[in-house]
Design a protein around this motif. Sequence first.
Motif, mmCIF file in Angstrom:
data_model
loop_
_atom_site.group_PDB
_atom_site.id
_atom_site.type_symbol
_atom_site.label_atom_id
_atom_site.label_comp_id
_atom_site.label_asym_id
_atom_site.label_seq_id
_atom_site.Cartn_x
_atom_site.Cartn_y
_atom_site.Cartn_z
ATOM 1 N N TYR B 213 0.824 -1.206 0.000
ATOM 2 C CA TYR B 213 0.000 0.000 0.000
ATOM 3 C C TYR B 213 0.860 1.258 0.000
ATOM 4 O O TYR B 213 0.492 2.286 -0.550
ATOM 5 C CB TYR B 213 -0.980 0.001 1.181
ATOM 6 N N THR B 297 6.611 -7.715 8.744
ATOM 7 C CA THR B 297 5.869 -6.711 9.519
ATOM 8 C C THR B 297 4.923 -7.395 10.509
ATOM 9 O O THR B 297 4.834 -6.996 11.677
ATOM 10 C CB THR B 297 5.085 -5.777 8.581
ATOM 11 N N ALA B 318 -8.662 -4.247 7.837
ATOM 12 C CA ALA B 318 -8.424 -4.820 6.505
ATOM 13 C C ALA B 318 -7.774 -6.196 6.633
ATOM 14 O O ALA B 318 -6.748 -6.481 6.037
ATOM 15 C CB ALA B 318 -7.562 -3.894 5.643
ATOM 16 N N LEU B 323 -1.218 -7.509 4.160
ATOM 17 C CA LEU B 323 -0.693 -7.667 5.511
ATOM 18 C C LEU B 323 -1.704 -8.406 6.386
ATOM 19 O O LEU B 323 -1.346 -9.317 7.137
ATOM 20 C CB LEU B 323 -0.388 -6.293 6.120
ATOM 21 N N THR B 341 -11.532 -6.411 10.493
ATOM 22 C CA THR B 341 -12.559 -5.720 9.727
ATOM 23 C C THR B 341 -12.379 -6.003 8.237
ATOM 24 O O THR B 341 -11.257 -6.132 7.749
ATOM 25 C CB THR B 341 -12.526 -4.194 9.934
ATOM 26 N N VAL B 342 -13.518 -6.105 7.557
ATOM 27 C CA VAL B 342 -13.549 -6.322 6.113
ATOM 28 C C VAL B 342 -14.725 -5.528 5.550
ATOM 29 O O VAL B 342 -15.629 -5.156 6.299
ATOM 30 C CB VAL B 342 -13.753 -7.818 5.761
ATOM 31 N N SER B 343 -14.720 -5.311 4.210
ATOM 32 C CA SER B 343 -15.793 -4.493 3.651
ATOM 33 C C SER B 343 -16.869 -5.318 2.955
ATOM 34 O O SER B 343 -17.807 -4.742 2.403
ATOM 35 C CB SER B 343 -15.203 -3.477 2.665
ATOM 36 N N LYS B 347 -15.222 -11.155 1.663
ATOM 37 C CA LYS B 347 -13.929 -11.002 2.344
ATOM 38 C C LYS B 347 -13.979 -11.613 3.748
ATOM 39 O O LYS B 347 -12.980 -12.126 4.242
ATOM 40 C CB LYS B 347 -13.542 -9.525 2.433
ATOM 41 N N SER B 387 -4.809 0.883 10.229
ATOM 42 C CA SER B 387 -4.229 1.314 8.964
ATOM 43 C C SER B 387 -5.058 2.399 8.296
ATOM 44 O O SER B 387 -4.897 2.657 7.107
ATOM 45 C CB SER B 387 -4.041 0.104 8.032
ATOM 46 N N ILE B 409 -0.219 1.846 11.715
ATOM 47 C CA ILE B 409 0.785 1.443 10.728
ATOM 48 C C ILE B 409 0.538 2.072 9.371
ATOM 49 O O ILE B 409 1.338 1.917 8.453
ATOM 50 C CB ILE B 409 0.834 -0.089 10.572
ATOM 51 N N GLY B 410 -0.581 2.781 9.213
ATOM 52 C CA GLY B 410 -0.824 3.391 7.918
ATOM 53 C C GLY B 410 -2.005 4.334 7.983
ATOM 54 O O GLY B 410 -2.772 4.342 8.950
ATOM 55 N N ARG B 412 -4.651 6.163 4.840
ATOM 56 C CA ARG B 412 -4.797 6.135 3.385
ATOM 57 C C ARG B 412 -4.803 7.525 2.775
ATOM 58 O O ARG B 412 -4.677 7.679 1.581
ATOM 59 C CB ARG B 412 -6.049 5.366 3.008
ATOM 60 N N GLY B 488 -6.032 -10.850 -0.046
ATOM 61 C CA GLY B 488 -4.646 -11.308 -0.005
ATOM 62 C C GLY B 488 -3.726 -10.265 -0.600
ATOM 63 O O GLY B 488 -4.040 -9.070 -0.623
HETATM 64 N N1 LIG Z 1 4.105 0.542 9.019
HETATM 65 C C1 LIG Z 1 4.558 -0.479 8.365
HETATM 66 O O1 LIG Z 1 5.693 -0.876 8.545
HETATM 67 C C2 LIG Z 1 3.670 -1.175 7.395
HETATM 68 C C3 LIG Z 1 4.100 -2.318 6.719
HETATM 69 C C4 LIG Z 1 3.217 -2.963 5.856
HETATM 70 C C5 LIG Z 1 1.944 -2.452 5.669
HETATM 71 N N2 LIG Z 1 1.570 -1.322 6.308
HETATM 72 C C6 LIG Z 1 0.230 -0.744 6.147
HETATM 73 O O2 LIG Z 1 -0.707 -1.775 6.342
HETATM 74 C C7 LIG Z 1 -1.851 -1.525 5.528
HETATM 75 C C8 LIG Z 1 -2.106 -2.759 4.657
HETATM 76 O O3 LIG Z 1 -1.090 -2.842 3.689
HETATM 77 P P1 LIG Z 1 -1.153 -3.844 2.460
HETATM 78 O O4 LIG Z 1 -0.046 -3.493 1.575
HETATM 79 O O5 LIG Z 1 -1.294 -5.214 2.933
HETATM 80 O O6 LIG Z 1 -2.500 -3.411 1.712
HETATM 81 P P2 LIG Z 1 -3.946 -4.090 1.723
HETATM 82 O O7 LIG Z 1 -4.405 -4.324 3.106
HETATM 83 O O8 LIG Z 1 -3.964 -5.256 0.825
HETATM 84 O O9 LIG Z 1 -4.755 -2.884 1.146
HETATM 85 C C9 LIG Z 1 -5.970 -2.994 0.508
HETATM 86 C C10 LIG Z 1 -7.122 -3.113 1.461
HETATM 87 O O10 LIG Z 1 -7.249 -1.965 2.313
HETATM 88 C C11 LIG Z 1 -8.604 -1.827 2.727
HETATM 89 N N3 LIG Z 1 -9.108 -0.447 2.677
HETATM 90 C C12 LIG Z 1 -9.691 0.198 3.694
HETATM 91 N N4 LIG Z 1 -10.049 1.426 3.336
HETATM 92 C C13 LIG Z 1 -9.714 1.599 2.062
HETATM 93 C C14 LIG Z 1 -9.823 2.663 1.139
HETATM 94 N N5 LIG Z 1 -10.396 3.799 1.487
HETATM 95 N N6 LIG Z 1 -9.324 2.496 -0.071
HETATM 96 C C15 LIG Z 1 -8.743 1.341 -0.432
HETATM 97 N N7 LIG Z 1 -8.611 0.289 0.399
HETATM 98 C C16 LIG Z 1 -9.100 0.413 1.647
HETATM 99 C C17 LIG Z 1 -9.404 -2.695 1.803
HETATM 100 O O11 LIG Z 1 -9.884 -3.787 2.571
HETATM 101 P P3 LIG Z 1 -11.420 -3.766 2.995
HETATM 102 O O12 LIG Z 1 -12.175 -3.479 1.743
HETATM 103 O O13 LIG Z 1 -11.687 -5.100 3.559
HETATM 104 O O14 LIG Z 1 -11.536 -2.664 4.024
HETATM 105 C C18 LIG Z 1 -8.424 -3.150 0.753
HETATM 106 O O15 LIG Z 1 -8.707 -4.441 0.261
HETATM 107 C C19 LIG Z 1 -1.532 -0.260 4.760
HETATM 108 O O16 LIG Z 1 -2.069 0.840 5.455
HETATM 109 C C20 LIG Z 1 -0.034 -0.194 4.775
HETATM 110 O O17 LIG Z 1 0.469 1.082 4.610
HETATM 111 C C21 LIG Z 1 2.417 -0.688 7.165
#
Ligand SMILES: NC(=O)c1ccc[n+]([C@@H]2O[C@H](COP(=O)([O-])OP(=O)(O)OC[C@H]3O[C@@H](n4cnc5c(N)ncnc54)[C@H](OP(=O)(O)O)[C@@H]3O)[C@@H](O)[C@H]2O)c1
Lengths: 146, 496
Positions: B213, B297, B318, B323, B341-343, B347, B387, B409-410, B412, B488
């Motif tokens: 992300y 992570t 998510a 992640l 949580t999921v949308s 999911k 996130s 951790i994040g 958007r 995934g």
């Molecule tokens: N700090 C760190 O070291 C670290 C490391 C890795 C990842 N992260 C963070 O962890 C989170 C997940 O990362 P990922 O790469 O695995 O991505 P991901 O979770 O696969 O991202 C996509 C999912 O985010 C959810 N989402 C919620 N609100 C959204 C919106 N407004 N627009 C789009 N998607 C939304 C959706 O799930 P739903 O539809 O089910 O809500 C979507 O399927 C991110 O915030 C990322 O920055 C942080």
Amino acid sequence: MVKVYRSTVLDAPADRVWRDLRDFNGLANWHPSIALSRIEKGHPADKVGCVRNLQLKDGARIREQLLSLSDYDFSCMYAILDSPMDMSDYVATLRLLPVTEGNRCFIEWSAEFECRPEQVTELTDTVGEGMFQTGFDALKKRYGQR
Amino acid sequence: MKITVNRSAVIDAPIDRVWAVLRDFNSHEQWHPAVDRSEMENDAGGDVVGSVRRFCLAGGSELREQLLSHSDREHTLTYCILDSPLPLLDYVATVRLKPVTDGNRTFWEWRSRFRAPGDRAGELEGLVGRQIYEAGFTGLRTFLADEGALARPEPPGASPPVVETVEGELLPSRAVTVTDHGGPDLLLLSDVTVPAPDPQEVRIRQTAIAVNYLDIGHRRGIVPGLELPGTPGVEGVGEIVDVGAQVNGLFPGDRVAYMARAPGAYAGIRCVDAGACIPLPAGVSDKDASTLLKGVTAALLLGRVFRAAPGETILIQAVAGGLGHLLSQWAKSMDLIVIGTVSSTEKARFSRDHGCDHPIVIEDARPLQADVMRITNGRGVDHWVHSSGARGLDDALACLSRCGHCAVIGGRDGQPISLDVNLLKQRSLTVSAPVCFDYTDDRPYLHRLAHQLFAKIQNRTIIPAIETFPLGKASDAHRKIESRQTTGTVVLIPDK
Ligand SMILES: NC(=O)c1ccc[n+]([C@@H]2O[C@H](COP(=O)([O-])OP(=O)(O)OC[C@H]3O[C@@H](n4cnc5c(N)ncnc54)[C@H](OP(=O)(O)O)[C@@H]3O)[C@@H](O)[C@H]2O)c1
């Protein structure tokens, strides 16, 4: 004292393999070097102290006595009473251990004996390769291994 | 109740090699995925009978064990537990190796006897048998494979021809380049030439590149880090083409995975810092290895940030995402209770198959407090993985148990987040903002977590769900993630 040790892994559960190996009169069923086997004096094959009378494919005869048998440990020990081999005090142990990963089993076969120094290499090979490893190879085929 | 645990395996290495590792009572942190750190009390050697080792487990809990017997002749050692967070009473274990002369391999038996409360017998048998013994078999295999990779001599001069001919030359490849911050359409594939690696670098022909992300934030320009024009992507997997003059222990042909703070991964061929590269065990595919950043992570959140323990609750936003689905499986393997949580209901179903006990389908902006309190019997959750930035943070804090911990951790939208520390003080709450790279700059730690991840993938404790796109379709991949259509993780595959 000369020691020989061989081991391998068989593609079958330990209790399955033990069913075949615990039969002290069953060597001819699976070992390619053994032509005939009988237990002397009509004793049962799991009576500790019984003697098996083996005839090898090459015609040689060996008499071996069962020293211990454990269905708990999947192991047995036996001694050679008479054989054409120029050795003495031969005691062998056969043991199975389950390999829980993949439901297979580990089998080890070892022997200790006395012999003249110039005979060590030859007898180690006869016992280790001719008897033990040849037996393993047959068991591997028996339980469907390449 | 008296319990006996017995596990055994065959390791495809000579007994001396296996025993060289296992005979050291203090070696677990190098190879056992469950052990984060190990140290000997009073600086005793790893073969001093009577000595005590202290484990810090991956979940954060501690264990003390004493060496009772040690025999190089029999290849056995026996030890007991002195202190443990689990009720493993009178626990005595034996590790025994035997040579498999047929094939020069090693039979390894690990068994123990202990007493445990009757209602926990099955659970503890499984925990010791699977998470300690079987996971140890896999961990040692991985460790030995890597050791082999490190000890491998330089390839002899005559072979392999492919490597020799390209060494030092510019290599043509393709990369996704962003010239302006903005939408997914700005991700365009173009031809590039890749120079030979710097002295500390390796050049990699990549086979799998995970989308994170963070890449979307970089592309949109709301997260700093991607200078324009630039190539996004902070991790990759592939095969080493050639290595810089000062690189030790990595060779052309090695399969590696890496994660790096500096973007540049959306490319066929690229150079990266050799220190970031982790050699892959044979049992882990390139695609599965591309879960590195998210898997690591997950591990550091549970192990370092939260120091989570069995029985605690964790809420993952998510949870069906990249992640999320790795973190939920990892948490489940540590016997945490997982809420997510999921949308969509689809999911929710997916997340249930990936370690989530209680998926909550969220309609936008609805507070979760009522659901969370119902699931936790009014206690709240111990750990919250957040996130969505400022959005929903108040709700998150309201859902935490006393002394609970929310890791942000994040976010958007990249909006600033303000926090009232007095509010935290009311119930001793913690809010943290961990970024994986700050933890993984500690390379030995990164390697340890990576090995834990790979071991969990190999023994199928973690099953990654991966959707692939050709590298040239990176824009489609981003679009699909941003429209919340993915479950995934998403991985880009460059042309051969
Ligand atoms: N700090 C760190 O070291 C670290 C490391 C890795 C990842 N992260 C963070 O962890 C989170 C997940 O990362 P990922 O790469 O695995 O991505 P991901 O979770 O696969 O991202 C996509 C999912 O985010 C959810 N989402 C919620 N609100 C959204 C919106 N407004 N627009 C789009 N998607 C939304 C959706 O799930 P739903 O539809 O089910 O809500 C979507 O399927 C991110 O915030 C990322 O920055 C942080």
